[in-house]
Design an enzyme around this catalytic site. Structure first.
Site, PDB file in Angstrom:
ATOM      1  N   THR A  42       0.830  -1.205   0.000  1.00 27.33           N
ATOM      2  CA  THR A  42       0.000   0.000   0.000  1.00 27.33           C
ATOM      3  C   THR A  42       0.864   1.254   0.000  1.00 27.33           C
ATOM      4  OG1 THR A  42      -1.688  -1.237   1.203  1.00 27.33           O
ATOM      5  CG2 THR A  42      -1.927   1.152   1.157  1.00 27.33           C
ATOM      6  N   TYR A 130       3.946 -12.030   5.878  1.00 27.63           N
ATOM      7  CA  TYR A 130       2.808 -11.519   5.111  1.00 27.63           C
ATOM      8  C   TYR A 130       2.434 -12.568   4.077  1.00 27.63           C
ATOM      9  CZ  TYR A 130       0.055  -8.128   2.334  1.00 27.63           C
ATOM     10  OH  TYR A 130      -0.932  -7.470   1.649  1.00 27.63           O
ATOM     11  N   LYS A 158       0.538 -11.515   8.999  1.00 33.81           N
ATOM     12  CA  LYS A 158      -0.508 -10.712   8.360  1.00 33.81           C
ATOM     13  C   LYS A 158      -1.119 -11.603   7.296  1.00 33.81           C
ATOM     14  CE  LYS A 158      -1.357  -6.759   5.328  1.00 33.81           C
ATOM     15  NZ  LYS A 158      -0.748  -5.692   4.493  1.00 33.81           N
ATOM     16  N   VAL A 198      -4.197  -5.356  10.152  1.00 32.01           N
ATOM     17  CA  VAL A 198      -3.321  -4.495   9.356  1.00 32.01           C
ATOM     18  C   VAL A 198      -4.198  -4.021   8.212  1.00 32.01           C
ATOM     19  CG1 VAL A 198      -1.267  -4.309   7.938  1.00 32.01           C
ATOM     20  CG2 VAL A 198      -1.210  -5.724  10.003  1.00 32.01           C
TER      21      VAL A 198
END
EC number: 4.3.3.7
Length: 291
Positions: A42, A130, A158, A198
């Site tokens: 992001t 992640y 995550k 998150v």
């Protein structure tokens, strides 16, 4: 409550470090984030240089490092590069690392294990894995997560894989803290015992999501569900239209915390997308300040 923070750019495409500090302070002080993820997808990490990444970490630490956890993205599809980014983040003072599954080259599970452990061995920082096969092409399988959990510095995941049953198995067999990495499933993750979120929509509804976590952990599931319903249009507007970074930046502009344009190959939201986003934010109760 953590937000995967966008990286503000100037109109000519340079990192706007003044805006980086301002955005970090807004997310912590007004949106009630306990921590921030910087230099993640992001944050447009594929298009920021190593030098920019280090300066971004330093700027965020300068702004909020005394009152929020700053987790630096250090994942690439090159283990040696990831190790260097991890060391760079540690030198800058980051509190933790986010390490994504290597993308595009589609390594086997043993390759994932060795990649993650190499990064975790590179510094003394705690590591959040992640798991996002939609972007990486490869999931971190249950047995691999269980192996990785034995590393003293690999402490969290995550999850944007969305396999809730597999995650339940991992949580039952390890001490890994799971965080929802998919805003569509935030409430579902809490019901399984996730530590938190998150989030991308946390840019504009972080305070509501923080309250959802608090309510759910204190047994008020009905009120947590009410907040889930309240923010659902915001999730729709930011996550299901043109992609997180694009729409998060458009949303920030509407609430008076502009973060500038995106870098190619991303492109800014169209007028139609902006109009749709505006309607979603209004429906979700977000107070807009732009004209």
């Amino acid at each position: 409550m953590l937000t995967a923070m966008v990286t503000p750019f100037t109109v000519d495409g340079e990192v706007d470090y003044v805006a980086v500090r301002r955005l970090a302070a807004y997310l912590v002080d007004e949106q009630r984030n306990d921590g921030l993820i910087v230099n993640g997808t992001t944050g447009e990490s594929p298009t920021t240089s190593d030098e920019e990444k280090q300066r971004i970490v330093s700027a965020v630490l300068d702004a909020v490092g005394d009152r929020a956890t700053v987790v630096a993205g250090a994942g690439t599809n090159d283990t040696r590069h990831s190790v260097e980014l991890a060391k760079q983040a540690a030198r800058a003072g980051a509190h933790g690392l986010l390490v994504v599954t290597p993308y595009y080259n589609k390594p086997p599970q043993e390759g994932l294990y060795q990649h993650f452990t190499a990064v975790a061995d590179a510094t003394g920082l705690p590591v959040m894995l992640y798991d996002i096969p939609g972007r990486s092409g490869v999931p971190i399988k249950t047995e691999t997560l269980i192996r990785l959990a034995q590393h003293e510095r690999i402490v969290a995941v995550k999850d944007a894989k969305g396999d809730l049953f597999a995650a339940s198995q991992v949580m039952a067999m390890t001490d890994l803290a799971f965080y929802s990495g998919d805003d569509l499933l935030n409430l579902a993750w809490l019901s399984l015992g996730a530590a938190g979120f998150v989030s991308v929509v946390g840019h504009v509804v972080g305070a509501e999501l923080a309250r959802m976590i608090h309510l759910h952990k204190n047994g008020d599931v009905a009120q947590a569900l009410a907040i889930h319903g309240q923010v659902a249009p915001v999730v729709d507007g930011i996550m299901l239209r043109a992609g997180g970074a694009i729409m998060a930046k458009a949303a920030l502009s509407m609430v008076g915390v502009p973060a500038g344009p995106v870098r190619l190959p991303l492109v800014d939201a169209t007028e139609k997308q902006i109009a749709e986003l505006r309607a979603c934010l209004v429906a979700g109760g977000v107070k807009l300040t732009d004209a």
